[in-house]
Write an enzyme that holds these catalytic residues in place. Structure first.
Site, mmCIF file in Angstrom:
data_model
loop_
_atom_site.group_PDB
_atom_site.id
_atom_site.type_symbol
_atom_site.label_atom_id
_atom_site.label_comp_id
_atom_site.label_asym_id
_atom_site.label_seq_id
_atom_site.Cartn_x
_atom_site.Cartn_y
_atom_site.Cartn_z
ATOM 1 N N CYS A 59 4.644 -1.443 8.806
ATOM 2 C CA CYS A 59 4.494 -0.125 9.418
ATOM 3 C C CYS A 59 4.556 -0.214 10.948
ATOM 4 O O CYS A 59 4.022 -1.142 11.553
ATOM 5 C CB CYS A 59 3.180 0.513 8.998
ATOM 6 N N LYS B 131 -2.783 -6.209 3.102
ATOM 7 C CA LYS B 131 -3.802 -7.085 2.532
ATOM 8 C C LYS B 131 -3.498 -8.558 2.691
ATOM 9 O O LYS B 131 -4.405 -9.388 2.659
ATOM 10 C CB LYS B 131 -4.005 -6.759 1.037
ATOM 11 N N ASP C 276 0.823 -1.210 0.000
ATOM 12 C CA ASP C 276 0.000 0.000 0.000
ATOM 13 C C ASP C 276 0.858 1.261 0.000
ATOM 14 O O ASP C 276 0.535 2.249 -0.650
ATOM 15 C CB ASP C 276 -0.923 0.004 1.217
ATOM 16 N N CYS D 55 2.041 -7.415 5.410
ATOM 17 C CA CYS D 55 1.581 -6.175 4.794
ATOM 18 C C CYS D 55 0.060 -6.150 4.847
ATOM 19 O O CYS D 55 -0.573 -7.164 5.113
ATOM 20 C CB CYS D 55 2.094 -6.040 3.363
ATOM 21 N N SER E 39 -6.026 4.495 4.992
ATOM 22 C CA SER E 39 -4.938 3.735 5.582
ATOM 23 C C SER E 39 -5.141 3.693 7.098
ATOM 24 O O SER E 39 -5.775 4.573 7.674
ATOM 25 C CB SER E 39 -3.607 4.417 5.259
#
Length: 589
Positions: free
Chosen positions: A212, A142, A99, A140, A488
């Site tokens: 993240c 998805k 993303d 990640c 997000s």
């Protein structure tokens, strides 16, 4: 050991397995499968290996993002755990879309689409090769929900493992991560930071591999895997670069083999209405990603449980916010790990009566029993349930004439509870981004980005670039952003997304005109277009769907065409099949 005559005799793995019929026997056992055994030996397997249950070990290893780049190492440790536990691991991989790297351009159309491809690809390999169990390693946004969807769909013994969050960088003595960079972009456009300062932050923000660093979508979904019982408790917060994660991967492999032998708990023992409600409670308590309202119903769909945005809303409404995690607070996932991880949050929720403590965990014990082993809230990163940050949770579901099927807003960190403004309408994310950079946005604007839903996008792009720049410009709460696209997990500000029905499916969003009045009331959980029914009826008569910005080419061929033909509404998870598939029960010829 068993006794043969007067001596001890150690059975071979083949003899141990001889009384147990495995699903994989259909692929490798009996005279007719001699050719298959020849192929297996060609991969280096011996008779003992072939006799053992076969375990698929799938990861999203690759150079698509820093999230995925080190998963091969984690997979190798998981493989060792499986083998030590008495299984024969079979590695394979699947795709992942970052993303972060596809934001703000046409590549984002394919992000949510990738969730379906990942789940489908895992199903195809598992069903085709008749593997007995599945260990998933993702890292990640998805691929986390996709792998959980595959586990629920297949209902074989399974484990999910988070590849691990990134550690933050430091800039001028302060922690920095990807959200910091995005918001510095907004500061630069507002004249509050230089291009050189922005580049300096960018160079420091992601010092090592991992997903993240904050409570964004990836880590929110990693937490959900723990809550559902699909992942070992305490596993999702271990930073990607910590050696502890290697040990956790081996443990996950061994634990999976225990599940194989006991044939319990299977994913459908773990994914129940009660555990789904627990997952929603954890999201609310941590101010987690709004995307959870999309992915939790999708996971439920795989096991045949009707669980829509309505069910998500009911739990969000009653569950308090008890953490200070980014993006609504200063602490990151590595900080949460230092005080005990996700179980600390769950333990506080259980104390307050916000969890179903009888739900089974991966080791088969009830959640309430396992949580006794973990520490209490530290008082700063996780606060006591008796002293929550807010009485309501970190997310809310809004309804009204503009979103009769529901819309999602992250309320964690918001200071205002009401908004009334005039619509400033954009037909796509790109057009809005151009407008933001050109200085078109004024305080009090209700920014509309439409035609970005599952069908209209297609693929339901996220608007994080726009939200981050707005926040960096100081307009995060002086304006509102309303879209049938998504956000997000890093997004913050007065942002309302996932508006259902979407514009492309006849939603009222399509009929908004420049300057229309829009009212959002977080106390009443409402979102209203202040236009008379008569005027709206007249507009609907005149409305004609039109191609936008050349995007229509996306739906004429390729995967996007297949996706648009099958995808459902966001309020039901934007899923592409009817759900409740089940692995064939027969295991013999």
């Amino acid at each position: 050991m068993i006794l043969r005559g007067n001596r001890e005799y150690k059975m071979t793995k083949q003899e141990k397995s001889s009384s147990r019929i495995y699903r994989s026997d259909k692929m490798k056992s009996g005279p007719i499968k001699a050719a298959a055994r020849a192929m297996l030996r060609g991969m280096g397997l011996d008779d003992d290996d072939i006799a053992q249950p076969f375990v698929g070990v799938v990861s999203t290893q690759g150079e698509m993002s820093p999230c995925n780049v080190r998963l091969k190492d984690i997979a190798q440790h998981a493989v060792r755990g499986v083998y030590k536990g008495g299984g024969t691991p079979r590695e394979f991989s699947t795709i992942s879309v970052s993303d972060g790297l596809v934001n703000g351009h046409s590549g984002m159309h394919f992000s949510l689409m990738s969730r379906e491809i990942i789940a489908d690809s895992i199903e195809v390999v598992m069903r085709a090769h008749q593997y007995d169990a599945l260990l998933c390693i993702g890292a990640c946004d998805k691929n986390f929900p996709a792998m959980m969807m595959a586990l629920g769909r297949l209902n074989v013994p399974g484990v999910f493992l988070n590849g691990g969050p990134a550690i933050p960088g430091r800039h001028e003595g302060n922690k920095v991560e990807i959200k910091t960079v995005a918001e510095y972009t907004g500061k630069m456009f507002a004249g509050d930071a230089s291009a050189e300062e922005l580049e300096s932050v960018s160079r420091k923000a992601w010092p090592a591999p991992g997903c993240c660093a904050g409570q964004f979508t990836a880590n929110t979904m990693g937490m959900i895997a723990e809550v559902l019982g699909l992942a070992p408790l305490g596993s999702s917060t271990i930073p990607a670069v910590y050696s502890e994660r290697q040990a956790m991967a081996r443990r996950a492999g061994r634990e999976l083999m225990r599940v194989v032998e006991a044939n319990y708990p299977l994913p459908r023992d773990l994914i129940t209405r009660e555990s789904l409600e627990n997952a929603c409670a954890a999201v609310s308590a941590t101010g987690g990603s709004t995307n959870s309202a999309l992915h939790i119903p999708a996971i439920a769909n795989e096991v045949g449980i009707p669980f829509t945005i309505e069910d998500v809303a009911a739990v969000f409404e009653r569950t308090p916010l008890i953490t200070h995690l980014s993006p609504s607070g200063p602490y990151l996932y590595a900080d949460l790990h230092e005080v005990g991880g996700v179980p600390v949050v769950l333990k506080e929720l259980l104390k307050g009566g916000y969890l179903h403590g009888n739900c089974p965990t991966l080791d088969g014990r009830p959640l309430a029993e396992v949580l006794e082993e973990y520490p209490d809230a530290d008082g700063e990163i996780v606060v006591p349930i008796s002293e929550p940050r807010t009485a309501g949770g970190g997310l809310s579901i809004l309804k009204g004439n503009l979103a009769p099927g529901g819309a999602v807003i992250k309320v964690a960190g918001l200071e205002r509870t009401e908004f009334n403004g005039k619509a400033r309408v954009y037909e796509s994310e790109e057009h809005c981004l151009q407008g933001v950079i050109a200085g078109e946005i004024e305080d009090g604007d209700a920014i509309i980005i439409r035609n970005e839903g599952p069908v209209g996008g297609p693929g339901m792009r996220e608007m994080v670039t726009v939200t981050a720049i707005l926040y960096g410009m100081g307009k995060g709460e002086t304006t509102a952003l309303i879209t049938d696209g998504r956000f997000s997990g890093a997004s913050r500000g007065f942002c309302v997304g996932y508006v259902t029905p979407e514009a492309a499916s006849g939603g009222l969003l399509a009929l908004i005109e420049q300057g229309d009045s829009i009212t959002i009331d977080l106390q009443k959980k409402s979102i209203q277009l202040d236009v008379s029914d008569e005027e709206l009826a007249q507009r609907r008569e005149q409305f004609q769907a039109q191609d936008r910005n050349g995007k229509a080419y996306m739906v004429k061929a390729g995967y996007a065409q297949k996706y648009v033909a099958s995808v459902g509404p966001a309020s039901h998870g934007a899923v592409t099949h009817s759900g409740n598939l089940e692995w064939p029960v027969e295991v013999s010829e």
